[in-house]
Write a protein that holds these residues in place. Structure first.
Motif, PDB file in Angstrom:
ATOM      1  N   ALA A  24      61.820  35.516  42.171  1.00  0.00           N
ATOM      2  CA  ALA A  24      61.610  36.314  41.100  1.00  0.00           C
ATOM      3  C   ALA A  24      60.541  36.780  41.037  1.00  0.00           C
ATOM      4  CB  ALA A  24      61.630  35.198  39.953  1.00  0.00           C
ATOM      5  N   TRP A  25      59.447  36.436  42.091  1.00  0.00           N
ATOM      6  CA  TRP A  25      57.885  36.889  41.858  1.00  0.00           C
ATOM      7  C   TRP A  25      58.069  38.326  42.348  1.00  0.00           C
ATOM      8  CZ3 TRP A  25      55.887  37.936  46.666  1.00  0.00           C
ATOM      9  CH2 TRP A  25      56.292  37.213  47.716  1.00  0.00           C
ATOM     10  N   THR A  26      59.039  38.790  43.230  1.00  0.00           N
ATOM     11  CA  THR A  26      58.837  40.154  43.741  1.00  0.00           C
ATOM     12  C   THR A  26      60.175  40.663  43.872  1.00  0.00           C
ATOM     13  OG1 THR A  26      58.027  41.351  45.687  1.00  0.00           O
ATOM     14  CG2 THR A  26      58.956  39.084  46.122  1.00  0.00           C
ATOM     15  N   ALA A  27      60.277  41.971  43.744  1.00  0.00           N
ATOM     16  CA  ALA A  27      61.241  42.772  44.180  1.00  0.00           C
ATOM     17  C   ALA A  27      61.172  43.428  45.602  1.00  0.00           C
ATOM     18  CB  ALA A  27      61.776  44.122  43.211  1.00  0.00           C
ATOM     19  N   ASP A  28      60.132  43.311  46.001  1.00  0.00           N
ATOM     20  CA  ASP A  28      59.608  44.021  47.412  1.00  0.00           C
ATOM     21  C   ASP A  28      58.792  43.136  48.026  1.00  0.00           C
ATOM     22  OD1 ASP A  28      58.551  45.599  49.386  1.00  0.00           O
ATOM     23  OD2 ASP A  28      58.520  47.353  48.018  1.00  0.00           O
ATOM     24  N   ALA A  29      58.827  42.604  49.056  1.00  0.00           N
ATOM     25  CA  ALA A  29      57.775  41.487  49.832  1.00  0.00           C
ATOM     26  C   ALA A  29      56.573  42.215  50.025  1.00  0.00           C
ATOM     27  CB  ALA A  29      58.516  41.108  51.124  1.00  0.00           C
ATOM     28  N   ALA A  30      56.545  43.649  50.355  1.00  0.00           N
ATOM     29  CA  ALA A  30      55.167  44.196  50.580  1.00  0.00           C
ATOM     30  C   ALA A  30      54.441  44.561  49.418  1.00  0.00           C
ATOM     31  CB  ALA A  30      55.676  45.473  51.302  1.00  0.00           C
ATOM     32  N   ARG A  31      55.071  44.672  47.971  1.00  0.00           N
ATOM     33  CA  ARG A  31      54.165  44.859  46.948  1.00  0.00           C
ATOM     34  C   ARG A  31      54.873  43.768  45.946  1.00  0.00           C
ATOM     35  NH1 ARG A  31      52.372  50.209  45.927  1.00  0.00           N
ATOM     36  NH2 ARG A  31      52.926  51.464  47.912  1.00  0.00           N
ATOM     37  N   PRO A  32      54.593  42.722  46.044  1.00  0.00           N
ATOM     38  CA  PRO A  32      54.964  41.453  45.067  1.00  0.00           C
ATOM     39  C   PRO A  32      54.341  41.662  43.676  1.00  0.00           C
ATOM     40  CG  PRO A  32      53.515  40.473  46.665  1.00  0.00           C
ATOM     41  CD  PRO A  32      53.889  41.907  47.133  1.00  0.00           C
ATOM     42  N   THR A  33      54.979  41.347  42.812  1.00  0.00           N
ATOM     43  CA  THR A  33      54.409  41.411  41.306  1.00  0.00           C
ATOM     44  C   THR A  33      54.090  40.000  40.811  1.00  0.00           C
ATOM     45  OG1 THR A  33      56.693  41.431  40.431  1.00  0.00           O
ATOM     46  CG2 THR A  33      55.827  43.636  40.783  1.00  0.00           C
ATOM     47  N   LEU A  34      53.337  39.976  39.745  1.00  0.00           N
ATOM     48  CA  LEU A  34      52.955  38.499  39.267  1.00  0.00           C
ATOM     49  C   LEU A  34      53.583  38.622  37.852  1.00  0.00           C
ATOM     50  CD1 LEU A  34      49.289  38.166  40.534  1.00  0.00           C
ATOM     51  CD2 LEU A  34      51.578  37.270  41.468  1.00  0.00           C
ATOM     52  N   PRO A  35      53.904  37.708  37.311  1.00  0.00           N
ATOM     53  CA  PRO A  35      54.579  37.287  36.189  1.00  0.00           C
ATOM     54  C   PRO A  35      53.388  37.355  34.885  1.00  0.00           C
ATOM     55  CG  PRO A  35      54.679  35.248  36.907  1.00  0.00           C
ATOM     56  CD  PRO A  35      54.068  36.246  37.927  1.00  0.00           C
ATOM     57  N   VAL A 122      53.911  22.604  49.539  1.00  0.00           N
ATOM     58  CA  VAL A 122      53.782  21.984  48.419  1.00  0.00           C
ATOM     59  C   VAL A 122      54.515  22.849  47.244  1.00  0.00           C
ATOM     60  CG1 VAL A 122      52.327  20.713  46.635  1.00  0.00           C
ATOM     61  CG2 VAL A 122      51.988  20.719  48.980  1.00  0.00           C
ATOM     62  N   LEU A 123      54.184  24.068  47.116  1.00  0.00           N
ATOM     63  CA  LEU A 123      54.552  24.928  46.001  1.00  0.00           C
ATOM     64  C   LEU A 123      55.422  26.178  46.556  1.00  0.00           C
ATOM     65  CD1 LEU A 123      50.850  25.737  44.361  1.00  0.00           C
ATOM     66  CD2 LEU A 123      52.906  24.089  43.578  1.00  0.00           C
ATOM     67  N   SER A 124      56.583  26.465  45.856  1.00  0.00           N
ATOM     68  CA  SER A 124      57.371  27.594  46.376  1.00  0.00           C
ATOM     69  C   SER A 124      56.758  28.851  45.855  1.00  0.00           C
ATOM     70  CB  SER A 124      58.466  27.789  45.375  1.00  0.00           C
ATOM     71  OG  SER A 124      58.372  27.827  43.964  1.00  0.00           O
ATOM     72  N   ASP A 125      57.122  29.840  46.516  1.00  0.00           N
ATOM     73  CA  ASP A 125      56.494  31.218  46.159  1.00  0.00           C
ATOM     74  C   ASP A 125      56.600  31.403  44.672  1.00  0.00           C
ATOM     75  OD1 ASP A 125      55.506  31.873  48.885  1.00  0.00           O
ATOM     76  OD2 ASP A 125      57.277  33.113  49.230  1.00  0.00           O
ATOM     77  N   ASP A 126      57.575  31.209  44.032  1.00  0.00           N
ATOM     78  CA  ASP A 126      57.746  31.408  42.649  1.00  0.00           C
ATOM     79  C   ASP A 126      56.665  30.684  41.853  1.00  0.00           C
ATOM     80  OD1 ASP A 126      59.707  33.307  42.429  1.00  0.00           O
ATOM     81  OD2 ASP A 126      61.429  31.611  41.896  1.00  0.00           O
TER      82      ASP A 126
END
Length: 156
Positions: A24-35, A122-126
């Protein structure tokens, strides 16, 4: 006709599933977005920050140690603040996610010394994105805008 309909439904389910399982953190791995504007993700990030980050970076993102830009006797930099007085917002989202996931030494390389461990086991990318989204949500609008500009300049 029936085969086409079944194929269409199957394709929709497969594509829908891919979207559902994509981070959910990104639609594009090269340009991830933050919520940083999503209240639920910000709340999650705040809890995770308290559990995993606050002991080094400060309960209020203010940093715990003075002179965070000066190396100690062993060559380590203290943990920086994550509020607008620190340098977190100088880095694009992808780099920030990698730093949290892999640790600073792994990213910088060479003989660089850091106490910042990687949290990828320990933590997921989300969860990492939620923490970073929480941090970004606390910055003044002007700093958020600058950070958004930095992210817009990052090449895919």
């Amino acid at each position: 006709m029936k085969k086409t309909l079944i194929a269409g439904v199957a394709t929709s389910l497969i594509l829908g599933g891919a979207v559902w399982i994509a981070p959910a953190w990104t639609a594009d791995a090269a340009r991830p977005t933050l919520p940083y504007t999503d209240p639920a993700r910000i709340a999650e990030g705040k809890v995770l920050y308290a559990d995993y980050c606050a002991s080094c970076h400060g309960t209020n993102l203010e940093g715990q140690q003075p002179n965070w830009q000066d190396r100690d006797a062993d060559g380590y930099l203290p943990a920086p603040p994550h509020d607008e007085t620190g340098h977190t917002w100088h880095h694009d989202n992808a780099l920030l996610i990698r730093i949290v996931r892999e640790g600073t030494e792994a990213i910088v390389g060479g003989s660089y010394k850091s106490n910042m461990m990687g949290f990828g086991d320990v933590l997921s990318d989300d969860e990492i994105a939620s923490i970073l989204g929480y941090i970004k949500s606390t910055w003044p609008a002007q700093v958020q805008d600058i950070h958004n500009e930095i992210n817009a300049r990052v090449l895919p």
